[in-house]
Design an enzyme around this catalytic site. Structure first.
Site, PDB file in Angstrom:
ATOM      1  N   ARG A 130      42.701 -22.560   5.594  1.00 42.17           N
ATOM      2  CA  ARG A 130      42.736 -22.478   7.070  1.00 42.17           C
ATOM      3  C   ARG A 130      41.800 -21.290   7.590  1.00 42.17           C
ATOM      4  NH1 ARG A 130      43.521 -20.066  11.784  1.00 42.17           N
ATOM      5  NH2 ARG A 130      45.538 -19.222  10.917  1.00 42.17           N
TER       6      ARG A 130
ATOM      7  N   HIS B 277      50.396  -9.905   8.763  1.00 45.71           N
ATOM      8  CA  HIS B 277      49.260 -10.610   8.472  1.00 45.71           C
ATOM      9  C   HIS B 277      48.178  -9.405   8.816  1.00 45.71           C
ATOM     10  CE1 HIS B 277      46.837 -14.258   9.073  1.00 45.71           C
ATOM     11  NE2 HIS B 277      46.027 -13.359   9.708  1.00 45.71           N
TER      12      HIS B 277
ATOM     13  N   CYS C 189      37.223 -13.950  12.562  1.00 46.41           N
ATOM     14  CA  CYS C 189      37.789 -14.704  13.905  1.00 46.41           C
ATOM     15  C   CYS C 189      36.857 -14.920  14.522  1.00 46.41           C
ATOM     16  CB  CYS C 189      38.733 -13.921  14.139  1.00 46.41           C
ATOM     17  SG  CYS C 189      39.171 -14.321  15.978  1.00 46.41           S
TER      18      CYS C 189
END
Length: 305
Positions: A13, A205, A238
């Site tokens: 993902r 993360h 991102c």
């Protein structure tokens, strides 16, 4: 160290969402199968977001419907709102994740909502998930820095994390979205958030934009964090943070923990084979140091034979 860590694989993902070319559903499914074969037991497989904004996730339902089930393996999906949650449940999701930002500017760029508004959207999602007996995980992004606001106050991260934890998220993943964190900042962050949320309910993360991800993992581990998100081959980025590179490579973490006596349950050789395979599918060379080193060793061994 001598303990065990849990690695949450986010490659299918978070790792693939920023790829410009659309990845075939069959490749995504094979990637997931290869990760399972290597020993990954927690895998984030897709996101129920609008394909208009994240085209790579347009096959979300197809991925879920074609997933093979394995005993002891948990598949999670990202759900930004109640509509996404309902679609995920309809596709068979058993664990969902919601996300907020620690930066107002990033929140508005990412989901066109303020932090407060984003948390309001999650309330019905967490309520429904808990009623249905589903697990729900929370992400907080930009915890160590924002591309628009610079450094982020750890107390703001702590407040948002507490709200999400109180809503029912069993775990809060603290995301260094643009990879600007360093160990001292990680220490301040975890001390601040840990005062509001049990450290056992926190995960790290870390993105590797400036090469600090592994160092930040070590710092987080020293403060009691035992769950880390990672992406095979260091895939990722991102869409709303220009220049941010991928998550820390899963194989780099497995190498680190193997060398320090921490159990991961993951077969490093199979994982590196998976890294080489997905890198080939994406028409690039493996970017992680560990994958490069082990691949060179394997080539040298074959040549010697």
């Amino acid at each position: 160290m001598g303990e065990r860590v849990r690695i949450v694989e986010v490659g299918p993902r978070d790792g693939l969402q920023n790829e410009k070319q659309i990845i075939d559903t069959g490749i995504k499914l094979e990637l997931i199968e290869r990760l399972v074969a290597a020993g990954l037991r927690n895998i984030e497989v897709t996101a129920f977001v609008s394909p208009k904004w994240i085209p790579q996730m347009a096959d979300q339902a197809a991925v879920m419907q074609r997933l093979k089930t394995h005993e002891g393996v948990s598949y999670s999906v990202l759900t930004p709102n109640l509509q996404g949650f309902e679609a995920a449940v309809a596709a068979g999701a058993k664990e969902v994740a919601v996300f907020a930002a620690a930066s107002e500017s990033f929140s508005r760029k990412n989901i066109n909502a303020s932090i407060a508004q984003s948390l309001e959207r999650f309330a019905p999602v967490t309520e429904q998930a808990l009623k249905m007996g589903l697990k729900i995980r929370g992400y907080v992004s930009c915890v160590l820095g924002c591309p628009y606001e610079g450094d982020i106050d750890p107390r703001r991260v702590a407040q948002i994390s507490k709200e999400m934890f109180d809503m029912g998220c069993y775990e809060i993943s603290l995301g260094d979205t643009i990879g600007v964190g360093v160990p001292d900042g990680v220490k301040r962050l975890i001390e601040s958030v840990g005062a509001e949320v049990p450290v056992t309910a926190l995960a790290g993360h870390f993105h590797d934009t400036y090469g600090m991800a592994v160092a930040n993992v070590v710092a987080a581990y020293a403060l009691g964090i035992r769950t880390f998100d990672a992406s095979v081959a260091g895939l990722g980025g991102c869409p709303y943070a220009a220049g941010a590179t991928g998550n820390v490579a899963t194989e780099d973490l497995v190498w680190l923990f193997n060398r320090t006596g921490v159990e991961t349950g993951i077969d490093l050789k199979q994982l590196v084979d998976c890294t080489v395979w997905i890198s080939t599918q994406l028409d690039r060379s493996p970017s992680s140091r560990v994958a490069q080193a082990i691949s060179r060793q394997s080539s040298a061994s074959r040549t010697a034979e």
